[in-house]
Design an enzyme around this catalytic site. Structure first.
Site, PDB file in Angstrom:
ATOM      1  N   HIS A 237       1.901   1.709   9.162  1.00  0.00           N
ATOM      2  CA  HIS A 237       0.718   1.571   9.204  1.00  0.00           C
ATOM      3  C   HIS A 237       0.845   0.252   9.829  1.00  0.00           C
ATOM      4  CE1 HIS A 237       0.384  -0.250   4.717  1.00  0.00           C
ATOM      5  NE2 HIS A 237      -0.672  -1.034   5.903  1.00  0.00           N
TER       6      HIS A 237
ATOM      7  N   THR B 231       0.243  -1.452   0.343  1.00  0.00           N
ATOM      8  CA  THR B 231      -0.097   0.181  -0.388  1.00  0.00           C
ATOM      9  C   THR B 231       0.779   1.244   0.012  1.00  0.00           C
ATOM     10  OG1 THR B 231      -1.583  -1.392   1.064  1.00  0.00           O
ATOM     11  CG2 THR B 231      -1.881   1.396   1.135  1.00  0.00           C
TER      12      THR B 231
ATOM     13  N   HIS C 198       2.118   1.858  -3.444  1.00  0.00           N
ATOM     14  CA  HIS C 198       0.661   2.525  -4.263  1.00  0.00           C
ATOM     15  C   HIS C 198       0.845   3.464  -3.542  1.00  0.00           C
ATOM     16  CE1 HIS C 198      -0.027  -1.250  -6.111  1.00  0.00           C
ATOM     17  NE2 HIS C 198      -1.064  -1.917  -5.419  1.00  0.00           N
TER      18      HIS C 198
ATOM     19  N   CYS D 106     -16.672   1.454   8.723  1.00  0.00           N
ATOM     20  CA  CYS D 106     -17.471   2.656   8.941  1.00  0.00           C
ATOM     21  C   CYS D 106     -16.780   3.635   8.169  1.00  0.00           C
ATOM     22  CB  CYS D 106     -15.657   3.580   9.901  1.00  0.00           C
ATOM     23  SG  CYS D 106     -16.409   4.463  10.788  1.00  0.00           S
TER      24      CYS D 106
HETATM   25 ZN   LIG Z   1      -0.004  -2.987   5.138  1.00  0.00          ZN
HETATM   26 ZN   LIG Z   2     -18.278   3.731  11.910  1.00  0.00          ZN
END
Ligand SMILES: [Zn+2]
Ligand SMILES: [Zn+2]
Length: 339
Positions: A58, A39, A42, A102
């Site tokens: 992350h 990621t 990317h 979410c």
């Molecule tokens: Zn990752």
């Molecule tokens: Zn949420």
């Protein structure tokens, strides 16, 4: 503090930023190890829609160095790993426990600054205590392993089943180990790189197939008396592998779509086959509620990650890792940034 920042697509480097201050309910973490993920590449290439400039990173662990107002459960000196997915707890999906959908989602290292830096602030609810004896480097695998565990939950691999795993990068190699722990009777690993095949064998694969040299569909059918496998994990993101993965499923087989194919890309699927052979195709997205299990598997040694760490770099060398990923360096599995 020093940080690695992506200014705009293909423009990134070291920068001095003010040391962040934890808001109420947040912790300031001194980053000890952060995994480099596809990621991140990317984002650097401009292929992943996040607001720039951005400090990525992350998949990380670190030490608590400051606590924000109102934080009770953690204090300075605590060793922690961080789930980058911040959910709101009050939207339609959060109220159904589907935190990975979410609608107010925020991602550390995605739409707020991440851990390719000496320090990062994180909400306390995203932080998990690293068990004694587990290294910071191994704890940095909490997030990717938690994603894989969610995938296994989705595809419901059961003891005695046979499993094929397409794509033996760091994620596929975690899936090999989880398949072993699920009690798979036979694990077949498929990749294009011999080095990865032999690593899969070391980590629990019974048989490996180099898809550049032989037809994996034929090889897998041969190894399963013509039946195919009960479970297939597509961890490569390749459309060709996707098509092959469906073909190697036994009747009633389940396929986990874990690898990330380009958005909008299409493959041909025969509805009749899904009907007649009772095939299931399930997706898996991020890691809702699986981080504690990931840490326990890492701490017990049931899942081994040290063989996956092939590179450790400082903040100034992140770009060399991106280049190696782009060049499909055969020696590269997982790189960690040690700020
Ligand atoms: Zn990752
Ligand atoms: Zn949420």
């Amino acid at each position: 503090m020093r940080a690695f920042i992506i200014n705009k697509p293909r423009d990134a480097g070291l920068i001095e930023l003010p040391k962040p201050v934890p808001a109420p309910g947040e912790l300031l973490i001194r980053v000890k190890a952060c995994g480099v993920c596809g990621t991140d590449l990317h984002i650097y290439e401009g292929e992943f829609p996040v607001p720039l400039p951005r400090v990525p990173g992350h998949e990380f662990s670190g030490e608590v160095v400051e606590v924000g107002e109102g934080v009770k459960d953690f204090s300075e000196g605590d060793r922690v790993a961080v789930d980058p997915n911040i959910h709101c707890d009050s939207c339609y999906y959060c109220r159904r426990g589907r935190f990975n959908y979410c609608v107010n989602w925020q991602g550390i290292g995605l739409n707020r600054h991440g851990a390719y830096a000496e320090y990062v602030t994180v909400p306390v609810k995203n932080v998990y205590r690293v068990p004694d004896g587990l290294s910071y480097e191994a704890a940095a695998f909490m997030e990717p392993l938690a994603c894989c565990i969610h995938g296994v939950d989705r595809v419901r691999a059961a003891p005695g089943e046979n499993v094929a795993i397409f794509g033996l990068g760091p994620i596929g190699l975690l899936h090999v180990q989880l398949a072993r722990l699920s009690g798979a009777s036979k694990i077949i690993g498929i990749d294009l790189v011999d080095e990865r095949l032999s690593m899969a064998e070391k980590l629990g694969a019974d048989l490996t197939v180099n898809a550049a040299k032989e037809d994996p569909v034929k090889a897998i059918k041969q190894a399963t008396r013509g039946h195919g496998v009960d479970v297939v994990v597509e961890a490569s993101g390749s459309l060709k592998a996707f098509s092959q993965a469906i073909k190697v499923l036994d009747n009633t087989g389940r396929m986990l779509v874990f690898g990330v194919a380009p958005e909008g890309a299409k493959v041909e699927v025969e509805p009749f086959e899904i009907y007649r052979r009772e095939i299931s195709i399930v997706g898996s997205f991020t890691n809702p509620l699986t981080n504690e299990r990931a840490l326990k598997l890492l701490a017990s040694g049931a899942v081994k990650v040290s063989p996956l760490i092939t590179h450790k770099v400082g903040l100034k060398d992140v770009l060399t890792v991106f280049q190696a990923m782009k060049a499909r360096d055969k020696k590269l599995l997982k790189a960690l940034v040690i700020p």
